[in-house]
Design an enzyme around this catalytic site. Sequence first.
Site, mmCIF file in Angstrom:
data_model
loop_
_atom_site.group_PDB
_atom_site.id
_atom_site.type_symbol
_atom_site.label_atom_id
_atom_site.label_comp_id
_atom_site.label_asym_id
_atom_site.label_seq_id
_atom_site.Cartn_x
_atom_site.Cartn_y
_atom_site.Cartn_z
ATOM 1 N N TYR A 47 17.662 -23.696 2.921
ATOM 2 C CA TYR A 47 19.077 -22.826 2.708
ATOM 3 C C TYR A 47 19.271 -23.361 4.106
ATOM 4 O O TYR A 47 20.904 -23.428 4.747
ATOM 5 C CB TYR A 47 18.954 -21.727 2.675
ATOM 6 C CG TYR A 47 19.179 -20.840 1.668
ATOM 7 C CD1 TYR A 47 18.250 -21.209 0.755
ATOM 8 C CD2 TYR A 47 20.108 -20.394 0.673
ATOM 9 C CE1 TYR A 47 18.104 -20.659 -1.343
ATOM 10 C CE2 TYR A 47 20.201 -19.656 -0.301
ATOM 11 C CZ TYR A 47 19.000 -20.151 -1.191
ATOM 12 O OH TYR A 47 19.008 -19.954 -2.601
ATOM 13 N N ASP B 264 15.690 -14.494 -9.728
ATOM 14 C CA ASP B 264 16.431 -14.162 -10.670
ATOM 15 C C ASP B 264 15.757 -13.716 -12.135
ATOM 16 O O ASP B 264 15.669 -13.379 -13.292
ATOM 17 C CB ASP B 264 17.388 -15.131 -11.094
ATOM 18 C CG ASP B 264 19.012 -15.218 -10.416
ATOM 19 O OD1 ASP B 264 19.093 -14.332 -9.106
ATOM 20 O OD2 ASP B 264 19.578 -15.037 -10.724
ATOM 21 N N ASP C 12 5.847 -23.045 -9.850
ATOM 22 C CA ASP C 12 5.952 -23.629 -11.449
ATOM 23 C C ASP C 12 5.240 -22.436 -12.615
ATOM 24 O O ASP C 12 5.594 -22.170 -13.153
ATOM 25 C CB ASP C 12 5.586 -25.437 -11.572
ATOM 26 C CG ASP C 12 4.614 -25.756 -11.319
ATOM 27 O OD1 ASP C 12 3.272 -25.413 -10.914
ATOM 28 O OD2 ASP C 12 4.644 -26.671 -11.602
ATOM 29 N N ASP D 138 14.665 -17.117 -4.549
ATOM 30 C CA ASP D 138 16.015 -17.092 -4.738
ATOM 31 C C ASP D 138 15.844 -17.376 -6.557
ATOM 32 O O ASP D 138 16.169 -16.524 -7.237
ATOM 33 C CB ASP D 138 16.832 -18.054 -4.752
ATOM 34 C CG ASP D 138 18.310 -18.713 -5.055
ATOM 35 O OD1 ASP D 138 18.813 -17.366 -5.117
ATOM 36 O OD2 ASP D 138 18.822 -19.059 -5.791
ATOM 37 N N LYS E 133 4.722 -25.438 -3.641
ATOM 38 C CA LYS E 133 4.294 -25.819 -3.674
ATOM 39 C C LYS E 133 3.695 -27.253 -3.123
ATOM 40 O O LYS E 133 3.773 -28.142 -2.815
ATOM 41 C CB LYS E 133 5.900 -26.419 -4.275
ATOM 42 C CG LYS E 133 5.380 -27.616 -5.115
ATOM 43 C CD LYS E 133 5.377 -27.593 -7.124
ATOM 44 C CE LYS E 133 5.554 -28.749 -7.833
ATOM 45 N NZ LYS E 133 5.121 -28.551 -8.605
HETATM 46 C C1 IPM Z 1 21.240 -14.415 -4.094
HETATM 47 C C2 IPM Z 1 22.321 -15.354 -4.111
HETATM 48 C C3 IPM Z 1 22.458 -15.995 -2.687
HETATM 49 C C4 IPM Z 1 21.206 -16.896 -2.977
HETATM 50 C C5 IPM Z 1 23.991 -16.903 -3.013
HETATM 51 C C6 IPM Z 1 25.223 -15.988 -3.545
HETATM 52 C C7 IPM Z 1 24.588 -17.784 -1.844
HETATM 53 O O1 IPM Z 1 21.981 -16.319 -5.368
HETATM 54 O O2 IPM Z 1 21.516 -13.580 -2.860
HETATM 55 O O3 IPM Z 1 20.611 -14.468 -4.504
HETATM 56 O O4 IPM Z 1 21.135 -18.359 -3.267
HETATM 57 O O5 IPM Z 1 20.838 -16.353 -1.495
HETATM 58 MG MG MG Z 2 20.283 -16.022 -6.270
#
Ligand code: IPM
Ligand code: MG
Length: 316
Positions: free
Chosen positions: A89, A200, A172, A196, A139
């Site tokens: 990042y 999710d 993975d 990240d 990884k």
């Molecule tokens: C998160 C989001 C952010 C990230 C984006 C909005 C930049 O996806 O906080 O998970 O990738 O960190």
């Molecule tokens: Mg995210």
Amino acid sequence: TPWAAETIRKAKDADAVLLGAVGGPKFDNLSRDMRPEAGLLNLRKELDLFANLRPATTFDSLLEASSLKAEVIKGLDILIVRELTSGIYFGQPRGINNEENERVAVDTQKYKEHEISRVAEIAFELAQKRGGVLHSVDKENVMATGILWRDVLTKLHRDKYKHIQLHHMYVDNCAMQLVREPKQFDVIVTDNMFGDILSDCASMVTGSLGMLPSASLGAPDQNGRRFAVYEPVHGSAPDIAGMNVANPLAAILSFALMLEHSLDMADDGSLIRRAVRAVLDNGLRTADINELGKEPLSTSAMGDALLEKLKRMDEE
Ligand code: IPM
Ligand code: MG
């Protein structure tokens, strides 16, 4: 500017920050450094919020909202600790350049040893307070940062946290295990990009992305206090912005985390969490978790119902 000097000053002056989700298509025509996401990344970097805690827990009354079978997720309680201020990042060099008549894009995944050990330390400490099991995700079979990551974790474990069960796992495989048998996990620690993606995945396993809070912690100051930002895991959902249908519970649960971790008000935090559980047990639902198929509550009606519940719990 998405990250005004005034905002930085206010944030730094505060004991903690509660953040609303940012981003949306109306900013698509702006350059990247002017979009709201740039403000978010700057906030993380400038306040050095290197440890991002993303719990994925299920609520018994919401098991049917998950795409996985109820028995696979009942009682799920995972904590993902994501490194938040380094890695791909922020690594340099980055950008798109012309080389030999075509465009070439570069991102850099870079980790310094101390950036790994400080987030690992937090993960070990949290595992100690919880189930005593830590999965470190990397990884290592492909990436140099993975080799360093694994080495730092292994040494820290040997020197300081022998009593914690440490497992190394490739990213993975971890993604696969999260949907196959999520309850094998207690605490997961991983880098910025993997965190990240995996967070999710883990949040959707619970079936209720709209329910999950998060905390981002910085280094402790002289008094041992960590600066922290609290925010829902979900995004800004521009498709429903302004319609009064969003689920407010992730933001409210983020506030509960703030009461516990930053404001020494653990009892009030747990009161809020119990009120949220009670409201759900009573069958109240916003549209995103409406597996019961009843008329869903609006954002404000859900907020009112929760306040009502809190008032009654307080009187009891
Ligand atoms: C998160 C989001 C952010 C990230 C984006 C909005 C930049 O996806 O906080 O998970 O990738 O960190
Ligand atoms: Mg995210």
